[in-house]
Design a protein around this motif. Structure first.
Motif, short mmCIF file in Angstrom:
data_model
loop_
_atom_site.label_atom_id
_atom_site.label_comp_id
_atom_site.label_asym_id
_atom_site.label_seq_id
_atom_site.Cartn_x
_atom_site.Cartn_y
_atom_site.Cartn_z
N ILE A 10 0.84 -1.20 0.00
CA ILE A 10 0.00 0.00 0.00
C ILE A 10 0.88 1.26 0.00
O ILE A 10 0.62 2.21 -0.74
CB ILE A 10 -0.96 -0.01 1.21
CG1 ILE A 10 -2.04 -1.08 1.01
CG2 ILE A 10 -1.61 1.36 1.41
CD1 ILE A 10 -2.86 -1.37 2.26
N LEU A 11 1.92 1.25 0.83
CA LEU A 11 2.84 2.40 0.87
C LEU A 11 3.51 2.62 -0.49
O LEU A 11 3.65 3.76 -0.94
CB LEU A 11 3.91 2.18 1.95
CG LEU A 11 3.44 2.31 3.40
CD1 LEU A 11 4.53 1.89 4.36
CD2 LEU A 11 2.99 3.75 3.70
N LEU A 12 3.89 1.53 -1.14
CA LEU A 12 4.52 1.63 -2.46
C LEU A 12 3.53 2.15 -3.51
O LEU A 12 3.90 2.93 -4.39
CB LEU A 12 5.09 0.28 -2.90
CG LEU A 12 6.38 -0.15 -2.19
CD1 LEU A 12 6.68 -1.63 -2.46
CD2 LEU A 12 7.56 0.71 -2.66
N MET A 13 2.25 1.72 -3.40
CA MET A 13 1.24 2.21 -4.34
C MET A 13 0.98 3.70 -4.13
O MET A 13 0.85 4.47 -5.09
CB MET A 13 -0.07 1.42 -4.18
CG MET A 13 -1.20 1.91 -5.08
SD MET A 13 -0.79 1.88 -6.87
CE MET A 13 -1.21 0.18 -7.27
N ALA A 15 3.16 5.84 -2.93
CA ALA A 15 4.36 6.50 -3.48
C ALA A 15 4.29 6.57 -5.00
O ALA A 15 4.61 7.60 -5.61
CB ALA A 15 5.62 5.76 -3.04
N THR A 16 3.84 5.47 -5.63
CA THR A 16 3.72 5.41 -7.09
C THR A 16 2.75 6.46 -7.60
O THR A 16 3.05 7.18 -8.57
CB THR A 16 3.26 4.01 -7.54
OG1 THR A 16 4.22 3.03 -7.10
CG2 THR A 16 3.14 3.93 -9.05
N THR A 17 1.59 6.58 -6.97
CA THR A 17 0.58 7.54 -7.42
C THR A 17 1.09 8.98 -7.26
O THR A 17 0.81 9.83 -8.10
CB THR A 17 -0.75 7.37 -6.67
OG1 THR A 17 -0.53 7.52 -5.27
CG2 THR A 17 -1.37 6.01 -6.95
N LEU A 18 1.83 9.22 -6.18
CA LEU A 18 2.40 10.56 -5.97
C LEU A 18 3.43 10.88 -7.06
O LEU A 18 3.43 11.98 -7.63
CB LEU A 18 3.04 10.65 -4.59
CG LEU A 18 3.71 11.98 -4.24
CD1 LEU A 18 2.71 13.13 -4.31
CD2 LEU A 18 4.35 11.91 -2.85
N ILE A 19 4.28 9.91 -7.36
CA ILE A 19 5.31 10.10 -8.41
C ILE A 19 4.65 10.35 -9.76
O ILE A 19 5.03 11.26 -10.50
CB ILE A 19 6.24 8.87 -8.48
CG1 ILE A 19 7.10 8.77 -7.21
CG2 ILE A 19 7.14 8.94 -9.71
CD1 ILE A 19 7.77 7.42 -7.02
N ILE A 228 6.29 -1.91 -9.86
CA ILE A 228 6.70 -3.31 -9.97
C ILE A 228 6.92 -3.90 -8.58
O ILE A 228 6.45 -5.00 -8.27
CB ILE A 228 8.01 -3.43 -10.80
CG1 ILE A 228 7.75 -3.09 -12.27
CG2 ILE A 228 8.60 -4.84 -10.70
CD1 ILE A 228 9.02 -2.87 -13.07
N LYS A 229 7.62 -3.16 -7.72
CA LYS A 229 7.90 -3.62 -6.36
C LYS A 229 6.59 -3.79 -5.57
O LYS A 229 6.43 -4.72 -4.79
CB LYS A 229 8.83 -2.65 -5.63
CG LYS A 229 10.27 -2.70 -6.12
CD LYS A 229 10.88 -4.06 -5.80
CE LYS A 229 12.24 -4.22 -6.43
NZ LYS A 229 12.74 -5.61 -6.27
N CYS A 230 5.66 -2.88 -5.81
CA CYS A 230 4.36 -2.92 -5.14
C CYS A 230 3.65 -4.24 -5.43
O CYS A 230 3.18 -4.92 -4.51
CB CYS A 230 3.50 -1.74 -5.61
SG CYS A 230 1.78 -1.84 -5.14
N ALA A 243 -4.77 3.28 -6.01
CA ALA A 243 -4.36 3.93 -7.26
C ALA A 243 -5.18 5.19 -7.51
O ALA A 243 -4.73 6.10 -8.22
CB ALA A 243 -4.51 2.96 -8.44
N TYR A 244 -6.37 5.28 -6.90
CA TYR A 244 -7.22 6.46 -7.06
C TYR A 244 -6.59 7.71 -6.43
O TYR A 244 -7.02 8.83 -6.70
CB TYR A 244 -8.60 6.23 -6.45
CG TYR A 244 -9.55 5.52 -7.37
CD1 TYR A 244 -10.02 6.14 -8.53
CD2 TYR A 244 -9.99 4.23 -7.09
CE1 TYR A 244 -10.90 5.48 -9.38
CE2 TYR A 244 -10.87 3.56 -7.95
CZ TYR A 244 -11.32 4.19 -9.09
OH TYR A 244 -12.18 3.55 -9.93
#
Length: 290
Positions: A10-13, A15-19, A228-230, A243-244
């Motif tokens: 969840i933390l990685l997702m 981070a991904t959405t922020l990036i 990918i890591k997520c 992802a929202y």
């Protein structure tokens, strides 16, 4: 799947959405100054280099990464994604981040609606009802009956449809190819396709904007890496609802950096779309079918 892994996923997702939201903001800035095709082409050069570097470190190297029995579908997927990115960034220049993402948020509903005809998956009445509610949200955002319908709003809707089809084709090729192979084809074929188009639109770029372009390239690679890591550490069904957050982060950027506003109809439409999307994800997790 352990709780710790799900939490990390969840933390990685997030981070991904922020990036990706930051990436959208930079893309909006650059596309307002330069040709969209050129911006995406340069971004894809870096993306392809990253993909090749990742593939080279895997067992079997580049030969194994490139091996597929579905070259036409993989190639079409790659071209579809790069075309979708161009369309979406063009939407940013027409509508801004807030309204583009508001409309684009319907793509999970499009995936659910198209999973039947494309993948042969069953979609039950509850998910069809949620899809219908989501598209009511889209209609509220577009306001087709109030004399103020923006034809430009069709652009992010088209991007959402393209991205949904890309997502379905990614699931389709996953039946025979590894994630590494799909990632390799996405980056390399996308870069070649974009170069064939973008090279004709080359424009000189200022020093500061080359800096922003460098950040765009790095965030592109970093976002894909965290994604990918997520999916490596957590189940997709557990992290997908987060992802929202890209909609929230991109809207925050649009409001604070670009001075955009949120119209009441857009806010109402987004609530319906996101609620319907989360419901379809929940139904998929609970029943797997309908």
């Amino acid at each position: 799947m352990t709780e710790q892994n799900t939490r990390l996923g969840i933390l990685l997702m997030v981070a991904t959405t922020l990036i990706f939201a930051v990436q959208d903001g930079i893309s909006r800035h650059l596309a307002a100054e330069y040709n969209v095709q050129m911006v995406v082409m340069i971004r894809y050069w870096f993306f392809a280099a990253f993909v090749i570097a990742v593939a080279a470190r895997k067992a079997g190297g580049l030969r194994a990464a490139a091996a597929t029995r579905q070259p036409l579908v993989q190639g079409f997927r790659a071209v579809l994604l790069v075309a979708e990115i161009c369309v979406m960034i063009y939407g940013f220049t027409l509508l801004g981040l807030v309204e583009s993402h508001a409309v684009f948020a319907c793509y999970p509903l499009l995936i659910a609606a198209l999973s039947g005809p494309v993948l042969g998956e069953s979609v039950g009445w509850r998910r069809w009802a949620a899809i219908a509610v989501g598209f009511v949200g889209v209609i509220i955002i577009l306001q087709p009956g109030f004399g103020v319908f923006q034809p430009e709003a069709v652009v992010p809707l088209m991007a959402a449809l393209m991205f949904a089809l890309y997502g379905l084709l990614t699931r389709y090729v996953a039946r025979g190819d590894s994630a590494t192979t799909s990632f390799f084809w996405t980056g390399t074929v996308g870069a070649v396709a974009m170069t064939l188009v973008g090279v004709w639109y080359w424009q000189p770029m200022s020093g500061p904007d080359w800096g922003w372009m460098a950040v765009l390239c790095v965030t592109g690679a970093l976002g894909h890496y965290t994604l990918i890591k997520c999916y490596e550490v957590a189940e997709a069904s557990s992290v997908q609802p987060f992802a929202y957050l890209q909609l929230a982060f991109a809207s925050a950027l649009g409001l604070t950096v670009f001075g955009e506003t949120i119209r009441p109809n857009v806010a109402v439409g987004v609530v319906l779309i996101v609620a319907a999307g989360l419901f379809t994800l929940w139904r998929q997790k609970v029943k797997g079918g309908g």
